[in-house]
Design an enzyme around this catalytic site. Structure first.
Site, PDB file in Angstrom:
ATOM      1  N   GLN A  84       0.623  -0.233   0.962  1.00 46.90           N
ATOM      2  CA  GLN A  84       1.590   0.628   1.637  1.00 46.90           C
ATOM      3  C   GLN A  84       2.987   0.011   1.614  1.00 46.90           C
ATOM      4  OE1 GLN A  84      -1.005   1.168   5.300  1.00 46.90           O
ATOM      5  NE2 GLN A  84      -0.056   3.188   5.179  1.00 46.90           N
ATOM      6  N   SER A  87       4.399   0.142  -1.871  1.00 47.88           N
ATOM      7  CA  SER A  87       4.817   1.502  -2.210  1.00 47.88           C
ATOM      8  C   SER A  87       6.078   1.919  -1.468  1.00 47.88           C
ATOM      9  CB  SER A  87       3.682   2.479  -1.889  1.00 47.88           C
ATOM     10  OG  SER A  87       4.074   3.809  -2.125  1.00 47.88           O
ATOM     11  N   GLU A  88       6.190   1.518  -0.207  1.00 44.31           N
ATOM     12  CA  GLU A  88       7.314   1.963   0.618  1.00 44.31           C
ATOM     13  C   GLU A  88       8.613   1.247   0.259  1.00 44.31           C
ATOM     14  OE1 GLU A  88       7.323   4.383   2.756  1.00 44.31           O
ATOM     15  OE2 GLU A  88       5.186   4.814   2.652  1.00 44.31           O
ATOM     16  N   SER A  89       8.547  -0.098   0.078  1.00 45.31           N
ATOM     17  CA  SER A  89       9.808  -0.848  -0.049  1.00 45.31           C
ATOM     18  C   SER A  89       9.798  -1.906  -1.138  1.00 45.31           C
ATOM     19  CB  SER A  89      10.115  -1.544   1.274  1.00 45.31           C
ATOM     20  OG  SER A  89       9.187  -2.599   1.507  1.00 45.31           O
TER      21      SER A  89
END
Length: 365
Positions: A84, A87-89
């Site tokens: 996560q 994927s996010e940052s």
């Protein structure tokens, strides 16, 4: 006639205003509360090929313990939290998206106000624990609102994280939009291929194949005391085995029966071989049928073996008693699963799978 047209026009305008108002309310209810993510995942690949060398070592060292702790809070595998964040940052603690999502976990302001507990969204020491709390909060909310018995809770939780729990509850499951359906595939795939050592799919739909036969908990009533994967060095002299926990530890405090998790043939037992100094009294078993896993059980109480080599037993058959033998600091069972094709008469230490997602899929953990 002119007055009639004027009245009709007024009524039509009022109807349009009501419809637009309802649309705004629906948008707020089903897309922004709580914590709808700002970034889009459309156009991203659904699956990523498994690559050699994948594992928790790919988590940046400065964030590794934070990720493990967040995963314990969220009750998911650490690779999911790592995927996560990736994927996010891409692990950038100062990231800010065009839509206002901030920090390493890309929280929107309204979600951070609810989950941040007064911390700094740009500080990974605050943001990564908040990610774990938020995932746990979503799972708890869904469990209390009609999804307690759902077989795909991981996917539902990820969908709630991506699309908002309002959309999940309104749809009665995974919302039918491309971004969310891609996200619930992409995160487990990235978790498996970049942050796990073995290429065993994590998402529930992909591990339906392990539901085919009856399974039992290897230690009924046992509490998970240690997970699978890399861990800090517990002594001054560490090696591969001390730095990599190749199974999971379960404990009832001592004296409980250790059971065969599935139909298996006992392939090895010992309490005085080379490995006994670490494993204590231990057992190996080859799964019969199904996936052909190799099961390994350590730290049985001396003199408690109830099976012999060559014996074929069914799921739930007692094997030994949970003990404190070998390199153990307390009574527990170390349970290990070797990959299909592994030699069932030798330790599986370099050919293992994380037992936890398999036991969860079998509904025994």
């Amino acid at each position: 006639m002119r007055r009639l047209f004027s009245t009709l026009a007024t009524l039509l305008a009022a109807c349009i205003a009501v419809i637009l108002g309802l649309a705004v309310v629906a948008a707020l209810l089903f897309t922004t509360r709580p914590g709808d993510k700002a970034d889009t995942d459309e156009g991203q690949p659904d699956l990523i090929s498994c690559s050699p060398g994948a594992g928790a070592g790919n988590i940046p060292e400065e964030y590794r313990e934070l990720v493990f702790a967040a995963a314990r809070t969220a009750e998911v595998d650490p690779s999911i939290i790592a995927a996560q964040i990736d994927s996010e940052s891409s692990w950038n603690p100062t990231a800010v998206s065009p839509k206002g999502a901030k920090g390493i976990a890309q929280f929107l302001d309204d979600t951070w106000a609810e989950q941040g507990e007064g911390g700094d969204v740009m500080n990974p020491n605050d943001a990564i624990p908040a990610l774990g709390r938020y995932m746990k909060w979503i799972k708890t909310y869904l469990s209390n609102n009609g999804f307690r018995e759902a077989d795909n809770m991981l996917e539902l939780t990820l969908a709630g994280y991506n699309a908002g729990i309002g959309n999940v509850t309104h749809a009665g499951g995974i919302p039918n939009n491309a971004e969310t359906r891609n996200y619930i595939k992409k995160i487990p795939a990235l978790a498996q291929t970049k942050y796990k050592d073995a290429c065993l799919p994590l998402n529930q739909d992909d591990i339906e194949f392990v539901r085919s036969r009856k399974w039992s908990s290897p230690l009924p009533g046992g509490r998970l005391t240690s997970g699978y994967g890399p861990r800090p060095c517990p002594t001054r002299n560490c090696n591969y085995d001390t730095l990599n926990h190749q199974g999971i530890d379960l404990s009832t405090g001592g004296g409980a029966k250790v059971l065969a998790p599935a139909d298996m043939e006992v392939t090895y037992t010992s309490n005085n071989d080379y490995w006994a100094r670490w494993y204590g009294t231990w057992i190996l078993g080859q799964q019969m049928g199904g996936e052909q896993f190799v099961f390994e059980f350590h730290h049985c109480e001396h003199g408690s073996l109830k099976v012999t080599v060559g014996q074929k037993v069914s799921a739930g058959t007692p094997l030994c008693i949970e003990g404190n033998t070998g390199n153990s600091s307390g009574a527990h069972l170390h349970f290990q699963i070797g990959k299909p094709g592994t030699d069932p008469t030798q330790p599986t230490r370099r050919n293992t799978l994380d037992p936890r997602p398999i036991l969860i899929a079998k509904k025994v953990l």
